[in-house]
Write a protein that holds these residues in place. Structure first.
Motif, PDB file in Angstrom:
ATOM      1  N   ARG A  35       0.833  -1.203   0.000  1.00 20.34           N
ATOM      2  CA  ARG A  35       0.000   0.000   0.000  1.00 20.34           C
ATOM      3  C   ARG A  35       0.874   1.262   0.000  1.00 20.34           C
ATOM      4  NH1 ARG A  35      -4.866   1.978   2.477  1.00 20.34           N
ATOM      5  NH2 ARG A  35      -5.892   0.066   1.880  1.00 20.34           N
ATOM      6  N   TYR A  36       1.892   1.297   0.850  1.00 18.68           N
ATOM      7  CA  TYR A  36       2.725   2.502   0.962  1.00 18.68           C
ATOM      8  C   TYR A  36       4.055   2.337   0.225  1.00 18.68           C
ATOM      9  CZ  TYR A  36      -0.823   3.493   4.298  1.00 18.68           C
ATOM     10  OH  TYR A  36      -2.040   3.687   4.863  1.00 18.68           O
ATOM     11  N   ARG A 121       1.005   7.762  11.232  1.00 19.16           N
ATOM     12  CA  ARG A 121       0.602   6.999  10.048  1.00 19.16           C
ATOM     13  C   ARG A 121       1.841   6.642   9.227  1.00 19.16           C
ATOM     14  NH1 ARG A 121      -4.632   7.278   8.695  1.00 19.16           N
ATOM     15  NH2 ARG A 121      -4.093   6.719   6.589  1.00 19.16           N
TER      16      ARG A 121
ATOM     17  N   HIS B 107      -7.211  -8.392  11.860  1.00 21.26           N
ATOM     18  CA  HIS B 107      -5.958  -7.738  11.473  1.00 21.26           C
ATOM     19  C   HIS B 107      -4.761  -8.394  12.157  1.00 21.26           C
ATOM     20  CE1 HIS B 107      -3.535  -4.999  13.925  1.00 21.26           C
ATOM     21  NE2 HIS B 107      -4.582  -4.616  14.606  1.00 21.26           N
ATOM     22  N   GLU B 134      -4.528  -4.181   4.932  1.00 23.72           N
ATOM     23  CA  GLU B 134      -4.816  -2.743   4.928  1.00 23.72           C
ATOM     24  C   GLU B 134      -6.313  -2.452   4.893  1.00 23.72           C
ATOM     25  OE1 GLU B 134      -2.886  -0.103   5.218  1.00 23.72           O
ATOM     26  OE2 GLU B 134      -1.085  -1.298   5.482  1.00 23.72           O
ATOM     27  N   LYS B 135      -7.077  -3.360   4.273  1.00 20.89           N
ATOM     28  CA  LYS B 135      -8.520  -3.146   4.126  1.00 20.89           C
ATOM     29  C   LYS B 135      -9.220  -3.085   5.490  1.00 20.89           C
ATOM     30  CE  LYS B 135     -11.600  -3.477   0.600  1.00 20.89           C
ATOM     31  NZ  LYS B 135     -11.514  -2.810  -0.698  1.00 20.89           N
ATOM     32  N   ASP B 138      -8.432   0.129   7.190  1.00 22.17           N
ATOM     33  CA  ASP B 138      -9.257   1.212   6.643  1.00 22.17           C
ATOM     34  C   ASP B 138     -10.624   1.244   7.315  1.00 22.17           C
ATOM     35  OD1 ASP B 138      -7.310   1.978   4.942  1.00 22.17           O
ATOM     36  OD2 ASP B 138      -8.147   1.053   3.152  1.00 22.17           O
ATOM     37  N   LEU B 139     -11.197   0.041   7.496  1.00 23.07           N
ATOM     38  CA  LEU B 139     -12.525  -0.023   8.115  1.00 23.07           C
ATOM     39  C   LEU B 139     -12.450   0.438   9.567  1.00 23.07           C
ATOM     40  CD1 LEU B 139     -15.471  -0.799   7.920  1.00 23.07           C
ATOM     41  CD2 LEU B 139     -14.869  -3.092   8.612  1.00 23.07           C
ATOM     42  N   GLU B 141     -10.372   2.508  10.758  1.00 18.02           N
ATOM     43  CA  GLU B 141     -10.186   3.954  10.750  1.00 18.02           C
ATOM     44  C   GLU B 141     -11.524   4.654  10.525  1.00 18.02           C
ATOM     45  OE1 GLU B 141      -7.292   5.291   7.979  1.00 18.02           O
ATOM     46  OE2 GLU B 141      -7.331   7.326   8.747  1.00 18.02           O
ATOM     47  N   LEU B 142     -12.339   4.073   9.652  1.00 21.80           N
ATOM     48  CA  LEU B 142     -13.659   4.648   9.386  1.00 21.80           C
ATOM     49  C   LEU B 142     -14.538   4.592  10.633  1.00 21.80           C
ATOM     50  CD1 LEU B 142     -15.655   5.622   7.105  1.00 21.80           C
ATOM     51  CD2 LEU B 142     -16.393   3.253   7.006  1.00 21.80           C
ATOM     52  N   ARG B 147      -6.007   4.091  12.893  1.00 19.49           N
ATOM     53  CA  ARG B 147      -5.622   2.779  12.370  1.00 19.49           C
ATOM     54  C   ARG B 147      -5.274   1.816  13.502  1.00 19.49           C
ATOM     55  NH1 ARG B 147      -3.198   2.178   7.254  1.00 19.49           N
ATOM     56  NH2 ARG B 147      -1.408   1.188   8.211  1.00 19.49           N
ATOM     57  N   THR B 173     -16.488  -5.040   3.504  1.00 20.03           N
ATOM     58  CA  THR B 173     -15.232  -5.604   4.007  1.00 20.03           C
ATOM     59  C   THR B 173     -15.398  -7.087   4.305  1.00 20.03           C
ATOM     60  OG1 THR B 173     -14.909  -3.449   5.004  1.00 20.03           O
ATOM     61  CG2 THR B 173     -13.374  -5.169   5.632  1.00 20.03           C
TER      62      THR B 173
END
Lengths: 147, 412
Positions: A35-36, A121, B107, B134-135, B138-139, B141-142, B147, B173
């Motif tokens: 990703r990064y 981050r 995770h 990462e997915k 992301d969730l 974080e939402l 994170r 997700t």
């Protein structure tokens, strides 16, 4: 970002984890994964401080660990830069009044770049390493001037 | 005859270890004949600091015990505190908590799958699994705004509600991870190289697992049906009826090696997806906090006395927090944390003995060690190198109190 002229090789990074909670550590690994993808800039984690350019330190430093961190710093070749990742290494963070921690990292070894955040981050970590890169660039120029 | 035994120190800083710990082994050829594990490099004295702060501040401290289990420790902390203080979280909060906790489990398990692939020298697999991870970040974080270190739990509820618009993201997700887990199963469980490196390595028998007191996926891989969500359900887990995932249910027999633990972790991701789906569909309406005002909450804590144990099944095993409130201050009077890695590291000694040097990283990584979780004590030695025990420290503390009292002229 300025142009890089003097530092004509990939930037190798060594990661030392003190009393870290693992949060920053996994974000450092995440910064290297697709990703990064920090490796596309040539930034790479290496296994030994003896051929590293940048030292990443995470976490507050326990009493037991301070002399080991100092030894890692001394083993690194010049020019070198130190990046502190995370709040607890920068100021002590939530662990400010612990009996087993020896202050912020800049009281143990000289620090060039601070990356605050709990945890920062991956983008912020990459930005911190790039700042350290610019510093190494300057140091390399000075070394060349001396020769 | 020359020297045949060699001493290899690993750590505290070592490329194979992400955290400071020292493993000292003696080898004869390729065989390990003596093992010693030294821990305590990451001790921060969190329990001591927590006993000086108020309960809400200690909750944030509990979150920073470990950055990967940053839901597990607060979960055990709030469960223990709620039981001790007689506060009950509203039903909606009891359904939101498992959603966040199971997302964290997903995770953490994917993270472990990447790490074990890396320890086997299979770096492309590390990058592929972490790309999939990462997915879920992301969730998270939402849903929570960060994170890692979500700060979403509170004594008597949760701090953030799940909105209608976020439920769609959760469902997407879940769909993504259903296919991703299938792909991971294909890669990990049917790959001949992975099987060759993990079958029979770090093998822990059922008797051995009982003797060494292991917990979590390590115990389940050895065939023990233990899971706090099943044995001692809390919050919404009581409605779901979670069953411990053991290899004998999936492939017929439990060998307890690195391959079996991969199997257990992969199937647990699917179990977590089911739990999240259930919670999202059956989430009741209502409040999310029993006492929304923190000042009121703290004054309530200050008046109540009680003690309790909070338990949660973390991705690595069981997290146990003991809490005691004495009714005089707004924070815990006694706080004790027991983390799963503390039990699981006991396996290193017996598993490394007789193993080969190339197996060290797999044996070390297969329990998913979390050293910041388990370094809960500092051993103090005097000048002669003798360990100072508890009774001596207690005696010294009394002496010091007497001396300070004399100096200050305190009369009783």
């Amino acid at each position: 970002m300025g142009k890089l002229y003097n530092f004509k090789r990939s930037l190798w990074v060594f990661h030392a984890s003190g009393g870290s909670c693992n949060g920053c550590d996994i974000e450092i690994i995440a910064a290297l994964t697709p990703r990064y993808d920090a490796e596309r800039f040539g930034i790479k984690l290496v296994g030994s401080p003896r051929h590293a350019d940048v030292l990443l330190v995470t976490g507050a430093i326990p009493r037991d660990f301070a002399d080991k961190l100092r030894r890692i710093y001394e083993q690194m070749p010049d020019p070198k830069a130190v990046v502190v990742v995370g709040n607890c290494g920068t100021t002590g963070g939530v662990f400010y009044d612990s009996y087993n921690l020896v202050g912020p990292i800049d009281e143990i070894i000289p620090v060039d770049v601070y990356v605050p955040g709990c945890p920062p981050r991956p983008e912020a970590i990459i930005d911190g390493v790039v700042k350290a890169w610019l510093k190494i660039e300057k140091l390399e120029k000075q070394l060349e001037g001396k020769e | 005859m020359g020297k045949t035994q060699y001493y290899i120190p690993v750590g505290p800083i070592h490329p194979a270890l992400k955290e400071p710990i020292r493993v000292e082994v003696e080898v004869e050829g390729e065989k390990i004949v003596k093992v010693d594990v030294k821990r305590g490099f990451a001790h921060r004295g969190i329990e001591y600091m927590g006993m000086k702060r108020n309960a809400i501040q200690s909750l944030y401290l509990a979150e920073r015990i470990c950055g990967i289990c940053s839901i597990s420790h607060p979960y055990a902390f709030v469960l223990g505190s709620e039981k001790a203080l007689g506060i009950e979280a509203p039903p909606r909060a009891q359904y939101i908590r498992p959603i966040i906790a199971e997302l964290e489990r997903i995770h953490s398990h994917i993270l472990w799958l990447g790490v074990i692939a890396h320890e086997m020298g299979f770096d492309s697999l590390l990058f592929w699994t972490w790309k999939g991870r990462e997915k879920v970040l992301d969730l998270l974080e939402l849903l929570t705004g960060n994170r890692i270190n979500y700060s979403v739990f509170m004594i008597g509820g949760v701090r953030r509600d799940i909105k209608e618009s976020q439920i769609k993201a959760i469902k997407d997700t879940i769909d993504f991870y259903r296919t991703f887990t299938e792909e991971m199963k294909n890669v990990f469980l049917s790959d001949p190289i992975y099987k060759a490196r993990s079958r029979g390595v770090a093998q822990l028998s059922k008797e051995m697992a009982l003797k060494l007191n292991v917990c979590g996926p390590v115990a389940r891989a050895a065939g023990l049906r233990m899971d706090i969500r099943q044995d001692n359900p809390y919050d919404a887990y009581a409605d779901i009826g979670v069953k411990a995932i053991v290899p004998q249910d999936i492939v017929g027999e439990a060998k307890g090696d690195a391959y079996d633990i991969t199997l257990v972790r992969l199937y647990e991701i699917e179990q977590s997806l089911d739990i999240i789906e259930f919670c999202v569909e059956n989430m009741p309406e209502g409040k999310i906090m029993a006492i929304p005002n923190y000042v009121v909450l703290l004054s309530r804590i200050k008046k109540k006395a009680g003690e309790s144990i909070g338990m949660h099944e973390a991705p690595r095993g069981e997290v146990v927090h003991y809490l005691k409130y004495d009714g005089t201050r707004d924070g815990p009077a006694v706080w004790k944390v027991v983390a799963p890695s503390y039990n699981n590291i006991n396996t290193w000694g017996s598993l490394l003995l007789g193993a080969e040097v190339a197996d060290i990283p797999i044996v070390v990584a297969y329990i998913d060690p979390c050293l910041c979780c388990n370094d809960r004590i500092a051993v103090v030695k005097n000048r002669d190198g003798r360990v100072i025990d508890y009774s001596l420290i207690h005696k010294k503390a009394i002496e010091k109190t007497m001396r300070v009292k004399r100096e200050l002229g305190v009369r009783e």
